[in-house]
Motif scaffolding. Sequence first.
Motif, PDB file in Angstrom:
ATOM      1  N   SER A  15       0.820  -1.204   0.000  1.00  0.00           N
ATOM      2  CA  SER A  15       0.000   0.000   0.000  1.00  0.00           C
ATOM      3  C   SER A  15       0.858   1.260   0.000  1.00  0.00           C
ATOM      4  N   ASP A  16       2.165   1.112   0.244  1.00  0.00           N
ATOM      5  CA  ASP A  16       3.062   2.266   0.135  1.00  0.00           C
ATOM      6  C   ASP A  16       3.200   2.723  -1.316  1.00  0.00           C
ATOM      7  N   PHE A  17       3.033   1.786  -2.267  1.00  0.00           N
ATOM      8  CA  PHE A  17       3.280   2.088  -3.675  1.00  0.00           C
ATOM      9  C   PHE A  17       2.029   2.058  -4.536  1.00  0.00           C
ATOM     10  N   ALA A  18       0.941   1.534  -4.013  1.00  0.00           N
ATOM     11  CA  ALA A  18      -0.289   1.410  -4.813  1.00  0.00           C
ATOM     12  C   ALA A  18      -1.490   1.610  -3.906  1.00  0.00           C
ATOM     13  N   ASP A  19      -2.625   1.841  -4.530  1.00  0.00           N
ATOM     14  CA  ASP A  19      -3.866   2.019  -3.788  1.00  0.00           C
ATOM     15  C   ASP A  19      -4.419   0.640  -3.442  1.00  0.00           C
ATOM     16  N   VAL A  20      -3.955   0.077  -2.329  1.00  0.00           N
ATOM     17  CA  VAL A  20      -4.352  -1.261  -1.909  1.00  0.00           C
ATOM     18  C   VAL A  20      -5.117  -1.143  -0.597  1.00  0.00           C
ATOM     19  N   SER A  21      -6.366  -1.579  -0.629  1.00  0.00           N
ATOM     20  CA  SER A  21      -7.142  -1.684   0.606  1.00  0.00           C
ATOM     21  C   SER A  21      -7.282  -3.165   0.925  1.00  0.00           C
ATOM     22  N   MET A  22      -7.625  -3.495   2.161  1.00  0.00           N
ATOM     23  CA  MET A  22      -7.801  -4.894   2.514  1.00  0.00           C
ATOM     24  C   MET A  22      -8.926  -5.503   1.684  1.00  0.00           C
ATOM     25  N   GLN A  23      -9.976  -4.749   1.438  1.00  0.00           N
ATOM     26  CA  GLN A  23     -11.089  -5.265   0.646  1.00  0.00           C
ATOM     27  C   GLN A  23     -10.652  -5.582  -0.786  1.00  0.00           C
ATOM     28  N   SER A  24      -9.908  -4.661  -1.430  1.00  0.00           N
ATOM     29  CA  SER A  24      -9.468  -4.922  -2.803  1.00  0.00           C
ATOM     30  C   SER A  24      -8.482  -6.085  -2.844  1.00  0.00           C
ATOM     31  N   CYS A  25      -7.673  -6.217  -1.822  1.00  0.00           N
ATOM     32  CA  CYS A  25      -6.716  -7.323  -1.770  1.00  0.00           C
ATOM     33  C   CYS A  25      -7.454  -8.652  -1.672  1.00  0.00           C
ATOM     34  N   LEU A  26      -8.414  -8.735  -0.790  1.00  0.00           N
ATOM     35  CA  LEU A  26      -9.144  -9.984  -0.603  1.00  0.00           C
ATOM     36  C   LEU A  26      -9.972 -10.358  -1.824  1.00  0.00           C
ATOM     37  N   MET A  27     -10.388  -9.377  -2.601  1.00  0.00           N
ATOM     38  CA  MET A  27     -11.206  -9.638  -3.781  1.00  0.00           C
ATOM     39  C   MET A  27     -10.363  -9.947  -5.019  1.00  0.00           C
ATOM     40  N   GLY A  28      -9.062  -9.943  -4.899  1.00  0.00           N
ATOM     41  CA  GLY A  28      -8.222 -10.309  -6.030  1.00  0.00           C
ATOM     42  C   GLY A  28      -7.341  -9.197  -6.536  1.00  0.00           C
ATOM     43  N   ALA A  29      -7.492  -8.038  -5.989  1.00  0.00           N
ATOM     44  CA  ALA A  29      -6.608  -6.929  -6.275  1.00  0.00           C
ATOM     45  C   ALA A  29      -6.288  -6.737  -7.744  1.00  0.00           C
ATOM     46  N   PRO A  30      -6.755  -5.645  -8.310  1.00  0.00           N
ATOM     47  CA  PRO A  30      -6.409  -5.351  -9.703  1.00  0.00           C
ATOM     48  C   PRO A  30      -4.897  -5.300  -9.913  1.00  0.00           C
ATOM     49  N   GLN A  31      -4.149  -5.025  -8.855  1.00  0.00           N
ATOM     50  CA  GLN A  31      -2.688  -4.982  -8.964  1.00  0.00           C
ATOM     51  C   GLN A  31      -2.127  -6.348  -9.358  1.00  0.00           C
ATOM     52  N   LEU A  32      -2.789  -7.426  -8.922  1.00  0.00           N
ATOM     53  CA  LEU A  32      -2.336  -8.769  -9.295  1.00  0.00           C
ATOM     54  C   LEU A  32      -2.449  -8.988 -10.799  1.00  0.00           C
ATOM     55  N   ALA A  33      -3.561  -8.570 -11.372  1.00  0.00           N
ATOM     56  CA  ALA A  33      -3.769  -8.736 -12.813  1.00  0.00           C
ATOM     57  C   ALA A  33      -2.718  -7.968 -13.599  1.00  0.00           C
ATOM     58  N   GLU A  34      -2.443  -6.752 -13.182  1.00  0.00           N
ATOM     59  CA  GLU A  34      -1.419  -5.952 -13.865  1.00  0.00           C
ATOM     60  C   GLU A  34      -0.055  -6.616 -13.753  1.00  0.00           C
ATOM     61  N   TRP A  35       0.271  -7.087 -12.565  1.00  0.00           N
ATOM     62  CA  TRP A  35       1.574  -7.699 -12.326  1.00  0.00           C
ATOM     63  C   TRP A  35       1.713  -8.959 -13.176  1.00  0.00           C
TER      64      TRP A  35
END
Length: 69
Positions: free
Chosen positions: A25-45
């Motif tokens: 969350s220091d580098f991206a807009d990561v909330s616990m809810q978005s993380c648990l739902m699959g986090a769009p950051q995972l798809a990008e990565w």
Amino acid sequence: MIKIIAVLCSLSSSANCHEQTVTTSDFADVSMQSCLMGAPQLAEWMKQHPAERLAAWRCVIGKQGGRGA
């Protein structure tokens, strides 16, 4: 801080897996809810790492130091 930690396996060898911190969350807009739902950051990565398969992920709250076992 919230970290997204992925378990990635090589497409060429499914037994060859490792953990990787995808983002924090220091580098991206990561909330616990978005993380648990699959986090769009995972798809990008994953788009940037086509030779690996996402086997699992987890969300970690707080800073983890290198001390302890």
